[in-house]
Motif scaffolding. Structure first.
Motif, PDB file in Angstrom:
ATOM      1  N   LEU A 159       6.719  -1.645  -8.026  1.00 48.83           N
ATOM      2  CA  LEU A 159       5.842  -1.035  -7.023  1.00 48.83           C
ATOM      3  C   LEU A 159       4.999  -2.090  -6.304  1.00 48.83           C
ATOM      4  O   LEU A 159       4.777  -2.004  -5.094  1.00 48.83           O
ATOM      5  CB  LEU A 159       4.947   0.023  -7.672  1.00 48.83           C
ATOM      6  CG  LEU A 159       5.689   1.275  -8.179  1.00 48.83           C
ATOM      7  CD1 LEU A 159       4.781   2.128  -9.050  1.00 48.83           C
ATOM      8  CD2 LEU A 159       6.250   2.096  -7.018  1.00 48.83           C
ATOM      9  N   ALA A 160       4.547  -3.109  -7.032  1.00 49.16           N
ATOM     10  CA  ALA A 160       3.775  -4.188  -6.410  1.00 49.16           C
ATOM     11  C   ALA A 160       4.649  -4.955  -5.418  1.00 49.16           C
ATOM     12  O   ALA A 160       4.195  -5.349  -4.335  1.00 49.16           O
ATOM     13  CB  ALA A 160       3.219  -5.134  -7.480  1.00 49.16           C
ATOM     14  N   SER A 161       5.902  -5.144  -5.790  1.00 46.32           N
ATOM     15  CA  SER A 161       6.839  -5.824  -4.896  1.00 46.32           C
ATOM     16  C   SER A 161       7.078  -4.993  -3.634  1.00 46.32           C
ATOM     17  O   SER A 161       7.182  -5.522  -2.519  1.00 46.32           O
ATOM     18  CB  SER A 161       8.153  -6.060  -5.650  1.00 46.32           C
ATOM     19  OG  SER A 161       9.202  -6.300  -4.749  1.00 46.32           O
ATOM     20  N   MET A 162       7.143  -3.682  -3.803  1.00 48.27           N
ATOM     21  CA  MET A 162       7.333  -2.787  -2.667  1.00 48.27           C
ATOM     22  C   MET A 162       6.132  -2.876  -1.715  1.00 48.27           C
ATOM     23  O   MET A 162       6.289  -2.948  -0.492  1.00 48.27           O
ATOM     24  CB  MET A 162       7.512  -1.358  -3.169  1.00 48.27           C
ATOM     25  CG  MET A 162       8.164  -0.431  -2.167  1.00 48.27           C
ATOM     26  SD  MET A 162       8.381   1.237  -2.845  1.00 48.27           S
ATOM     27  CE  MET A 162       9.957   1.088  -3.647  1.00 48.27           C
ATOM     28  N   SER A 163       4.932  -2.890  -2.277  1.00 45.60           N
ATOM     29  CA  SER A 163       3.729  -3.009  -1.462  1.00 45.60           C
ATOM     30  C   SER A 163       3.727  -4.316  -0.678  1.00 45.60           C
ATOM     31  O   SER A 163       3.416  -4.338   0.525  1.00 45.60           O
ATOM     32  CB  SER A 163       2.495  -2.930  -2.369  1.00 45.60           C
ATOM     33  OG  SER A 163       1.336  -3.174  -1.632  1.00 45.60           O
ATOM     34  N   ALA A 164       4.097  -5.406  -1.339  1.00 46.83           N
ATOM     35  CA  ALA A 164       4.143  -6.710  -0.665  1.00 46.83           C
ATOM     36  C   ALA A 164       5.184  -6.693   0.454  1.00 46.83           C
ATOM     37  O   ALA A 164       4.947  -7.226   1.547  1.00 46.83           O
ATOM     38  CB  ALA A 164       4.468  -7.809  -1.679  1.00 46.83           C
ATOM     39  N   GLY A 165       6.326  -6.054   0.201  1.00 47.92           N
ATOM     40  CA  GLY A 165       7.383  -5.952   1.208  1.00 47.92           C
ATOM     41  C   GLY A 165       6.945  -5.143   2.421  1.00 47.92           C
ATOM     42  O   GLY A 165       7.258  -5.492   3.569  1.00 47.92           O
ATOM     43  N   LEU A 166       6.192  -4.074   2.169  1.00 47.38           N
ATOM     44  CA  LEU A 166       5.705  -3.235   3.274  1.00 47.38           C
ATOM     45  C   LEU A 166       4.645  -3.969   4.096  1.00 47.38           C
ATOM     46  O   LEU A 166       4.648  -3.896   5.334  1.00 47.38           O
ATOM     47  CB  LEU A 166       5.114  -1.931   2.713  1.00 47.38           C
ATOM     48  CG  LEU A 166       6.104  -0.971   2.049  1.00 47.38           C
ATOM     49  CD1 LEU A 166       5.361   0.186   1.393  1.00 47.38           C
ATOM     50  CD2 LEU A 166       7.128  -0.463   3.060  1.00 47.38           C
ATOM     51  N   ALA A 167       3.745  -4.683   3.417  1.00 46.12           N
ATOM     52  CA  ALA A 167       2.715  -5.457   4.136  1.00 46.12           C
ATOM     53  C   ALA A 167       3.383  -6.507   5.026  1.00 46.12           C
ATOM     54  O   ALA A 167       2.984  -6.710   6.179  1.00 46.12           O
ATOM     55  CB  ALA A 167       1.760  -6.118   3.142  1.00 46.12           C
ATOM     56  N   ASP A 168       4.418  -7.121   4.488  1.00 45.78           N
ATOM     57  CA  ASP A 168       5.160  -8.130   5.241  1.00 45.78           C
ATOM     58  C   ASP A 168       5.809  -7.512   6.485  1.00 45.78           C
ATOM     59  O   ASP A 168       5.751  -8.079   7.583  1.00 45.78           O
ATOM     60  CB  ASP A 168       6.223  -8.720   4.306  1.00 45.78           C
ATOM     61  CG  ASP A 168       6.785 -10.016   4.843  1.00 45.78           C
ATOM     62  OD1 ASP A 168       5.985 -10.851   5.304  1.00 45.78           O
ATOM     63  OD2 ASP A 168       8.013 -10.182   4.810  1.00 45.78           O
ATOM     64  N   ALA A 188      -2.444  -7.154  11.964  1.00 50.45           N
ATOM     65  CA  ALA A 188      -3.226  -8.248  11.382  1.00 50.45           C
ATOM     66  C   ALA A 188      -3.626  -7.916   9.952  1.00 50.45           C
ATOM     67  O   ALA A 188      -3.567  -6.762   9.521  1.00 50.45           O
ATOM     68  CB  ALA A 188      -4.472  -8.493  12.237  1.00 50.45           C
ATOM     69  N   GLU A 189      -4.058  -8.918   9.202  1.00 52.40           N
ATOM     70  CA  GLU A 189      -4.681  -8.705   7.896  1.00 52.40           C
ATOM     71  C   GLU A 189      -6.181  -8.496   8.078  1.00 52.40           C
ATOM     72  O   GLU A 189      -6.754  -9.076   8.988  1.00 52.40           O
ATOM     73  CB  GLU A 189      -4.420  -9.908   6.977  1.00 52.40           C
ATOM     74  CG  GLU A 189      -3.021  -9.966   6.388  1.00 52.40           C
ATOM     75  CD  GLU A 189      -2.693  -8.780   5.477  1.00 52.40           C
ATOM     76  OE1 GLU A 189      -3.612  -8.030   5.104  1.00 52.40           O
ATOM     77  OE2 GLU A 189      -1.524  -8.594   5.178  1.00 52.40           O
ATOM     78  N   PRO A 190      -6.850  -7.674   7.268  1.00 55.97           N
ATOM     79  CA  PRO A 190      -6.319  -6.991   6.086  1.00 55.97           C
ATOM     80  C   PRO A 190      -5.675  -5.638   6.373  1.00 55.97           C
ATOM     81  O   PRO A 190      -5.271  -4.952   5.441  1.00 55.97           O
ATOM     82  CB  PRO A 190      -7.560  -6.805   5.205  1.00 55.97           C
ATOM     83  CG  PRO A 190      -8.669  -6.603   6.190  1.00 55.97           C
ATOM     84  CD  PRO A 190      -8.325  -7.469   7.373  1.00 55.97           C
ATOM     85  N   ALA A 191      -5.567  -5.269   7.665  1.00 56.21           N
ATOM     86  CA  ALA A 191      -5.019  -3.942   7.984  1.00 56.21           C
ATOM     87  C   ALA A 191      -3.608  -3.767   7.410  1.00 56.21           C
ATOM     88  O   ALA A 191      -3.270  -2.695   6.879  1.00 56.21           O
ATOM     89  CB  ALA A 191      -5.017  -3.722   9.495  1.00 56.21           C
ATOM     90  N   ALA A 192      -2.779  -4.815   7.497  1.00 57.99           N
ATOM     91  CA  ALA A 192      -1.389  -4.706   7.029  1.00 57.99           C
ATOM     92  C   ALA A 192      -1.351  -4.392   5.527  1.00 57.99           C
ATOM     93  O   ALA A 192      -0.668  -3.454   5.095  1.00 57.99           O
ATOM     94  CB  ALA A 192      -0.627  -5.992   7.330  1.00 57.99           C
ATOM     95  N   SER A 193      -2.097  -5.168   4.732  1.00 58.14           N
ATOM     96  CA  SER A 193      -2.089  -4.956   3.281  1.00 58.14           C
ATOM     97  C   SER A 193      -2.705  -3.616   2.909  1.00 58.14           C
ATOM     98  O   SER A 193      -2.218  -2.925   2.005  1.00 58.14           O
ATOM     99  CB  SER A 193      -2.855  -6.081   2.568  1.00 58.14           C
ATOM    100  OG  SER A 193      -2.113  -7.278   2.635  1.00 58.14           O
ATOM    101  N   LEU A 194      -3.772  -3.236   3.595  1.00 60.36           N
ATOM    102  CA  LEU A 194      -4.428  -1.958   3.282  1.00 60.36           C
ATOM    103  C   LEU A 194      -3.521  -0.778   3.635  1.00 60.36           C
ATOM    104  O   LEU A 194      -3.433   0.203   2.887  1.00 60.36           O
ATOM    105  CB  LEU A 194      -5.760  -1.846   4.021  1.00 60.36           C
ATOM    106  CG  LEU A 194      -6.891  -2.693   3.419  1.00 60.36           C
ATOM    107  CD1 LEU A 194      -8.038  -2.837   4.408  1.00 60.36           C
ATOM    108  CD2 LEU A 194      -7.382  -2.086   2.106  1.00 60.36           C
TER     109      LEU A 194
END
Lengths: 188, 188
Positions: free
Chosen positions: B122-131, B139-145
């Motif tokens: 799930l953490a990998s999925m979140s990182a993939g989606l932010a990417d 922009a960050e932090p909007a992408a990660s959030l």
């Protein structure tokens, strides 16, 4: 040396972080940590079960503090505002600990086993927050979604706060991250 | 029997889930899985590296599908709407697989090592989606959030969808969970 060493716990934690950073977590032994701290292995094991516990020592207390602040937020507070109160409370713990937090994060990121432990810690925190919200009378799935939203802010806010150039205090970074989360979910 | 068994992969996965549920994951051997499926151990290892892989077989494909849908959402779509498109896409994969998903979840929840693996996924999925969102110019932090918000909806929505009494399709549960997330973050 006497049985009781002044601030042995803190000295051991500092020595451990230094060595994990210098040599890598896996390559560091408890004997080396004790030596760097000017203490004995026996003293180490009086304070920590193993070298991993040095890194996760504060996790339980942090979760309890977060949950307590959510629980004690004014009855009239919306769920997301109770979470905001929790973020304020945990931010206070990190005042003056940015460099320590950076070092710890670098060690965690470099080791798969430690990353797993960190993810479990965060999942446990989310479950604890959802539970606290349900005890405030928040129904499901609102309780779990609000808890997950709070944890998203904590995770992303923490990463921002430890970034090399960051100088704002954690409480401010958390407030701005929560505002940003509200903005991105409102924009659809 | 010939070298190529019809639907060996699916039969092995079904046999594995049955046995994990009946005897426990740790107590089940590859030999037993192969036998239950009416196949050989050799055939098992032609399809899966080990008994754990049977459970996480679809994880990479699921993440790719989620990321692809976010990437291909209309250029004009807000970040949270791109995530919503991703949730729609992954929901299609689960049509007709509720009972399978329930069985899998029960096995994962009962085993600490499998839970760790699931959290990493799930953490990998979140990182993939932010990417994917950053590649859309967020922009960050909007992408990660936004990615974390999307994953929160996926996690909570999935739990709702596999609940005993639930009959709505996953896509609908995900849409309602996203609406609920928007409501709880807007209420502060």
């Amino acid at each position: 040396m006497g049985r009781w060493e002044p601030n042995a716990r803190g000295r051991l934690a500092e020595a451990a972080l230094e060595l994990y950073g210098e040599r890598g977590y896996e390559q560091t032994t408890v004997a080396e940590i004790a030596k760097r701290a000017g203490l004995t292995e026996r003293t180490f094991f009086r304070h920590y079960a193993d070298k991993r516990e040095v890194l996760f020592d504060g996790s339980v207390a942090l979760q309890e503090l977060f949950v307590k602040a959510v629980t004690e937020a004014p009855e009239s507070a919306a769920p997301i505002d109770a979470i905001a109160a929790g973020l304020e409370a945990v931010s206070k713990v990190f005042v003056g600990r940015r460099e320590h937090s950076r070092q710890r994060q670098a060690v965690i990121v470099a080791n798969a086993e430690l990353q797993e432990r960190e993810l479990i810690k965060l999942a446990s925190m989310s479950a604890g927050l959802a539970d606290a919200l349900r005890r405030r009378g928040v129904a499901e799935p609102a309780a779990s979604l609000t808890a997950e939203a709070g944890l998203a802010v904590f995770k992303v806010g923490f990463e921002l706060w430890i970034a090399a150039s960051e100088e704002r205090e954690m409480a401010q970074v958390m407030r701005e991250s929560l505002d940003e989360l509200k903005a991105v979910t409102a924009s659809g």
